[in-house]
Design an enzyme around this catalytic site. Structure first.
Site, mmCIF file in Angstrom:
data_model
loop_
_atom_site.group_PDB
_atom_site.id
_atom_site.type_symbol
_atom_site.label_atom_id
_atom_site.label_comp_id
_atom_site.label_asym_id
_atom_site.label_seq_id
_atom_site.Cartn_x
_atom_site.Cartn_y
_atom_site.Cartn_z
ATOM 1 N N GLN A 131 4.544 16.693 1.978
ATOM 2 C CA GLN A 131 5.550 15.725 2.427
ATOM 3 C C GLN A 131 5.713 14.613 1.402
ATOM 4 O O GLN A 131 4.788 13.812 1.220
ATOM 5 C CB GLN A 131 5.093 15.131 3.758
ATOM 6 C CG GLN A 131 6.002 14.073 4.343
ATOM 7 C CD GLN A 131 5.396 13.451 5.593
ATOM 8 O OE1 GLN A 131 4.166 13.369 5.708
ATOM 9 N NE2 GLN A 131 6.221 13.020 6.506
ATOM 10 N N GLY A 132 6.850 14.542 0.759
ATOM 11 C CA GLY A 132 7.094 13.508 -0.256
ATOM 12 C C GLY A 132 7.904 12.359 0.309
ATOM 13 O O GLY A 132 9.105 12.241 0.022
ATOM 14 N N TYR A 133 7.275 11.548 1.139
ATOM 15 C CA TYR A 133 7.961 10.388 1.732
ATOM 16 C C TYR A 133 7.509 9.093 1.032
ATOM 17 O O TYR A 133 8.291 8.427 0.378
ATOM 18 C CB TYR A 133 7.630 10.289 3.228
ATOM 19 C CG TYR A 133 8.531 11.069 4.157
ATOM 20 C CD1 TYR A 133 9.122 12.267 3.773
ATOM 21 C CD2 TYR A 133 8.791 10.626 5.447
ATOM 22 C CE1 TYR A 133 9.940 12.976 4.640
ATOM 23 C CE2 TYR A 133 9.609 11.325 6.324
ATOM 24 C CZ TYR A 133 10.176 12.496 5.922
ATOM 25 O OH TYR A 133 10.977 13.195 6.791
ATOM 26 N N SER A 134 6.214 8.723 1.224
ATOM 27 C CA SER A 134 5.732 7.397 0.800
ATOM 28 C C SER A 134 5.807 7.206 -0.703
ATOM 29 O O SER A 134 5.569 8.143 -1.475
ATOM 30 C CB SER A 134 4.279 7.201 1.228
ATOM 31 O OG SER A 134 4.130 7.480 2.583
ATOM 32 N N GLU A 249 6.291 14.674 13.494
ATOM 33 C CA GLU A 249 4.998 14.348 12.886
ATOM 34 C C GLU A 249 4.200 13.431 13.827
ATOM 35 O O GLU A 249 3.005 13.633 14.052
ATOM 36 C CB GLU A 249 5.221 13.644 11.538
ATOM 37 C CG GLU A 249 3.916 13.260 10.855
ATOM 38 C CD GLU A 249 4.113 12.560 9.509
ATOM 39 O OE1 GLU A 249 5.259 12.214 9.163
ATOM 40 O OE2 GLU A 249 3.102 12.364 8.808
ATOM 41 N N GLU A 378 1.070 -0.570 14.159
ATOM 42 C CA GLU A 378 1.926 -1.766 14.286
ATOM 43 C C GLU A 378 3.401 -1.364 14.288
ATOM 44 O O GLU A 378 4.207 -1.893 15.066
ATOM 45 C CB GLU A 378 1.671 -2.748 13.121
ATOM 46 C CG GLU A 378 0.311 -3.429 13.135
ATOM 47 C CD GLU A 378 -0.811 -2.556 12.586
ATOM 48 O OE1 GLU A 378 -0.532 -1.430 12.117
ATOM 49 O OE2 GLU A 378 -1.971 -2.989 12.623
HETATM 50 C C1 LIG Z 1 -4.375 10.365 6.174
HETATM 51 C C2 LIG Z 1 -3.033 10.001 5.627
HETATM 52 C C3 LIG Z 1 -2.177 11.001 5.186
HETATM 53 C C4 LIG Z 1 -0.926 10.667 4.647
HETATM 54 N N1 LIG Z 1 -0.143 11.681 4.181
HETATM 55 C C5 LIG Z 1 1.057 11.394 3.649
HETATM 56 C C6 LIG Z 1 1.867 12.447 3.127
HETATM 57 O O1 LIG Z 1 1.487 13.627 3.132
HETATM 58 N N2 LIG Z 1 3.056 12.128 2.600
HETATM 59 C C7 LIG Z 1 3.520 10.858 2.575
HETATM 60 O O2 LIG Z 1 4.644 10.660 2.117
HETATM 61 N N3 LIG Z 1 2.764 9.827 3.032
HETATM 62 C C8 LIG Z 1 1.542 10.066 3.567
HETATM 63 N N4 LIG Z 1 0.746 9.036 4.031
HETATM 64 C C9 LIG Z 1 1.188 7.656 3.854
HETATM 65 C C10 LIG Z 1 1.549 6.937 5.158
HETATM 66 O O3 LIG Z 1 2.747 7.429 5.690
HETATM 67 C C11 LIG Z 1 1.618 5.432 4.841
HETATM 68 O O4 LIG Z 1 0.307 5.022 4.474
HETATM 69 C C12 LIG Z 1 2.079 4.608 6.035
HETATM 70 O O5 LIG Z 1 3.433 4.878 6.317
HETATM 71 C C13 LIG Z 1 1.884 3.109 5.825
HETATM 72 O O6 LIG Z 1 2.468 2.687 4.623
HETATM 73 P P1 LIG Z 1 1.638 1.830 3.554
HETATM 74 O O7 LIG Z 1 0.336 2.543 3.310
HETATM 75 O O8 LIG Z 1 2.539 1.570 2.386
HETATM 76 O O9 LIG Z 1 1.288 0.455 4.282
HETATM 77 P P2 LIG Z 1 2.175 -0.857 4.334
HETATM 78 O O10 LIG Z 1 3.569 -0.523 4.709
HETATM 79 O O11 LIG Z 1 1.949 -1.625 3.070
HETATM 80 O O12 LIG Z 1 1.496 -1.624 5.534
HETATM 81 C C14 LIG Z 1 0.295 -2.386 5.389
HETATM 82 C C15 LIG Z 1 -0.015 -3.039 6.737
HETATM 83 O O13 LIG Z 1 1.057 -3.919 7.117
HETATM 84 C C16 LIG Z 1 1.544 -3.585 8.409
HETATM 85 N N5 LIG Z 1 2.995 -3.760 8.477
HETATM 86 C C17 LIG Z 1 3.903 -3.391 7.525
HETATM 87 N N6 LIG Z 1 5.149 -3.697 7.951
HETATM 88 C C18 LIG Z 1 5.025 -4.245 9.205
HETATM 89 C C19 LIG Z 1 5.947 -4.739 10.169
HETATM 90 N N7 LIG Z 1 7.255 -4.724 9.946
HETATM 91 N N8 LIG Z 1 5.450 -5.223 11.343
HETATM 92 C C20 LIG Z 1 4.112 -5.231 11.587
HETATM 93 N N9 LIG Z 1 3.189 -4.777 10.702
HETATM 94 C C21 LIG Z 1 3.637 -4.296 9.541
HETATM 95 C C22 LIG Z 1 1.208 -2.113 8.574
HETATM 96 O O14 LIG Z 1 1.133 -1.737 9.929
HETATM 97 C C23 LIG Z 1 -0.147 -2.028 7.882
HETATM 98 O O15 LIG Z 1 -1.180 -2.423 8.753
HETATM 99 C C24 LIG Z 1 -0.513 9.317 4.554
HETATM 100 C C25 LIG Z 1 -1.381 8.300 4.997
HETATM 101 C C26 LIG Z 1 -2.632 8.634 5.509
HETATM 102 C C27 LIG Z 1 -3.551 7.518 5.948
#
Ligand SMILES: Cc1cc2nc3c(=O)[nH]c(=O)nc-3n(C[C@H](O)[C@H](O)[C@H](O)COP(=O)(O)OP(=O)(O)OC[C@H]3O[C@@H](n4cnc5c(N)ncnc54)[C@H](O)[C@@H]3O)c2cc1C
Length: 394
Positions: A131-134, A249, A378
């Site tokens: 999955q190429g999202y993040s 998902e 969150e």
């Molecule tokens: C085990 C695992 C597998 C994953 N696999 C994939 C994958 O295969 N492909 C992929 O694309 N991604 C993957 N991810 C990434 C995942 O989707 C992101 O980590 C997630 O969406 C959070 O983004 P971030 O890490 O940039 O955190 P951030 O967006 O930087 O958030 C940091 C903190 O701030 C809080 N926060 C941010 N915005 C708000 C808001 N508006 N209100 C309240 N709180 C807020 C968040 O809740 C969090 O606690 C994976 C992550 C994990 C842990």
């Protein structure tokens, strides 16, 4: 005998005859997980057989239409299959981002050609997807993605970087969000495309975590050619596809709170703590916590079942995937906290053979990520609040 009774009898007989002994009972370690793919690795020959047999019957995706390789089962039949699999304590025949996420998106948005091409391979576990999202600047704010796809007539050229791409180094293909219109408002310039990870210009770099290992990768795209036929849905409207996929998902992650495999907490506790004369767990506080968890798990299972019916009837609440994701993640965390509490010092073992390579401790740590992956808790609470309180943006 009703049709459903007959289906149960047939299913039971088929599973008894075809479910290999190696896949019955709790998984010993992560190595037991069946992911399929071009370079599939199986813990035992029985695991390979299990995927082949279930895949050939379409039962890795029981409710998908048979014309795309799925099981073609009705909702009621799929429930019977699930209960018969539980009865045998069968391990999942396939763990697959294709089944959990991409397939439902293709069924909703794919062209007939795309469905015929990709879905049967997904069902049989022949192609492993990632999955190429993040991206480094686009996690919770997913629509901030910068990876861009430039139109070159009959194809695009993709450049950019993804992060946290689970198993990217083992995946065959990727479903990927790219920016196709940099001038449009951020949700309206995104497209959803598919491409082979062997395409020149794709590289992956594993991210090492504190444990020394990790399923995560950084994924880089350097002038990657993507054919136009691999666009899913409408150009610049990939956000709709992305959200549909995310709902699946989130429901899938939430479903981990439902407990399919694994040893029951009560059994682990009984083995560690022992029983009173009347057969009850000899530790009243732990007993109460386990009873509470089991009641909540039973209620959650029924809620999942009801939601499944509502989805089928197109009557599900718009925030339901977020509700299930939030509650299921919390439940899964609680279960593993209790497993650790019940298992005592043994549960903390990290590398011994007796602890199956620290399976309990590793599983417990892994649950911490449930409330991050697929959108953090969150973010789910924000979505739920917006819908229930009818706040702007719902
Ligand atoms: C085990 C695992 C597998 C994953 N696999 C994939 C994958 O295969 N492909 C992929 O694309 N991604 C993957 N991810 C990434 C995942 O989707 C992101 O980590 C997630 O969406 C959070 O983004 P971030 O890490 O940039 O955190 P951030 O967006 O930087 O958030 C940091 C903190 O701030 C809080 N926060 C941010 N915005 C708000 C808001 N508006 N209100 C309240 N709180 C807020 C968040 O809740 C969090 O606690 C994976 C992550 C994990 C842990």
């Amino acid at each position: 005998m009703t049709d459903l009774d007959a289906f149960r009898a047939e299913t039971r007989a088929w599973l008894e005859a075809n479910c290999p002994p190696e896949v019955r009972g709790p998984m010993r370690s992560e190595a037991d997980m069946i992911w399929g793919g071009r370079d599939a690795v199986f813990a035992t020959p029985g695991h390979k057989l299990w995927l082949e047999r279930m895949g050939a019957r379409g039962w890795t995706a029981p409710e998908w239409p048979a014309e795309y390789g799925g099981g073609g089962l009705s909702r009621e039949e799929a429930k019977v299959l699930a209960s018969e699999l539980r009865r045998l304590k069968a391990q999942p025949a396939l763990n697959s981002f294709g089944v959990w996420m991409l397939g439902p998106a293709l069924l909703a948005f794919g062209t007939e050609e795309q469905k015929k091409r990709f879905l049967p391979e997904i069902v049989r576990g022949e192609i492993r997807w990632c999955q190429g999202y993040s991206e480094p600047g686009a996690g919770s704010d997913l629509a901030a993605i910068q990876t861009r796809a430039e139109d070159r007539g009959d194809h695009w050229i993709v450049n950019g970087q993804k992060i946290w791409t689970s198993y990217a180094d083992k995946a065959d293909w990727i479903f990927c969000l790219v920016r196709t219109d940099p001038d449009a408002p951020k949700h309206l310039g995104i497209s959803f495309v598919l491409f082979d990870m062997r395409t020149p210009g794709v590289t992956t770099r594993p991210i090492t975590l504190i444990s020394g290992k990790s399923p995560f990768c950084e994924t880089f795209f350097d002038d990657v050619r993507v054919e136009k036929e691999n666009l899913v849905g409408t150009l610049n409207r990939g956000w709709d596809v992305a959200k549909h996929l995310l709902a699946h998902e989130r429901t899938m992650i939430g479903a981990m709170g439902e407990v399919a495999g694994g040893r029951p907490v009560g059994q682990v506790a009984l083995d560690a703590v022992g029983a009173t004369e009347d057969g009850r767990l000899d530790e009243p506080m732990l007993r109460a916590r386990i009873a509470e968890l089991e009641v909540d798990q039973a209620a959650f299972r029924l809620a999942m079942e009801r939601v499944g019916d509502q989805v089928k009837a197109k009557q599900a609440h718009p925030a339901i995937a977020s509700m299930l994701k939030y509650y299921g993640s919390e439940l899964n965390k609680r279960r593993h906290e209790l497993l650790m509490a019940s298992g005592g010092a043994d549960a903390l073992e990290w590398e011994s053979e007796r602890s199956h390579g620290g399976a309990s401790a590793r599983d417990w740590l892994r649950t911490k990520a449930n409330s991050i992956e697929g959108g953090t808790s969150e973010i789910q609470l924000n979505i739920i609040a917006k819908h229930l309180l009818q706040l702007p943006g719902a």
